[in-house]
Design a protein around this motif. Structure first.
Motif, short mmCIF file in Angstrom:
data_model
loop_
_atom_site.label_atom_id
_atom_site.label_comp_id
_atom_site.label_asym_id
_atom_site.label_seq_id
_atom_site.Cartn_x
_atom_site.Cartn_y
_atom_site.Cartn_z
N LEU A 118 1.01 -1.23 -0.04
CA LEU A 118 -0.04 -0.03 -0.01
C LEU A 118 0.93 1.38 -0.15
N GLU A 167 0.48 5.30 0.17
CA GLU A 167 -0.26 6.70 0.25
C GLU A 167 0.40 7.95 -0.51
N CYS A 184 -4.53 5.90 -1.86
CA CYS A 184 -3.77 4.66 -1.36
C CYS A 184 -3.83 3.83 -2.46
N TRP A 238 -8.56 4.31 6.62
CA TRP A 238 -7.50 5.13 7.02
C TRP A 238 -7.39 5.48 8.38
N THR A 267 -7.54 1.28 -5.96
CA THR A 267 -7.13 2.35 -5.17
C THR A 267 -8.25 2.81 -4.28
N CYS A 287 -2.84 4.41 5.21
CA CYS A 287 -3.91 3.26 4.60
C CYS A 287 -3.65 2.15 5.24
N GLY A 310 0.42 1.17 4.80
CA GLY A 310 1.19 2.03 3.87
C GLY A 310 2.34 2.72 4.82
#
Length: 124
Positions: A4, A6, A22, A36, A77, A95, A115
């Motif tokens: 992931l 971001e 993301c 999130w 995404t 994310c 992420g």
């Protein structure tokens, strides 16, 4: 690899807007819960919003009416549109993806992939 990434963070004035993105690799986001989270130094990571595989969305009370989570299945995404930003929204935003059917969307330890985070700073 499952990953992931971001993007979209930055500096914005109070009342302004930002959209975070993301990008997911290695799994189709439409089948999982995407969330999130945000974190400020010295505080616990906080769930901001999530979108479940069913399309059902969740928001923490402090962002309801201001933030909108969405996903684009074709692009694999997820996005977080943030409007009417406040200084207290300042944080690193992450994310995350939960690949299992957990009941609690805002528990950090329910998420399998994260992420690297993107900084959002709301300041005049």
């Amino acid at each position: 690899q499952k990953q992931l990434v971001e993007s979209g963070g930055g500096l914005v004035q109070p009342g302004g807007s930002l959209t975070l993105s993301c990008a997911a690799s290695g799994f189709p986001v439409q089948y999982y819960t995407i969330a999130w989270f945000r974190q400020v130094p010295g505080k616990e990571r906080e769930g901001v919003s999530s979108i479940h595989a069913s399309g059902y969305t969740e928001y923490t009370d402090s962002v309801k009416g201001r933030f909108t989570i969405s996903r684009d299945n074709a692009k694999n995404t997820a996005s977080l549109q943030m409007n009417s930003l406040k200084p207290e929204d300042t944080a690193v935003y992450y994310c995350a993806v939960d690949t299992l059917p957990h009941g609690d969307w805002n528990r950090v330890d329910n998420y399998d992939y994260w992420g690297q985070g993107t900084q959002v700073t709301v300041s005049s």
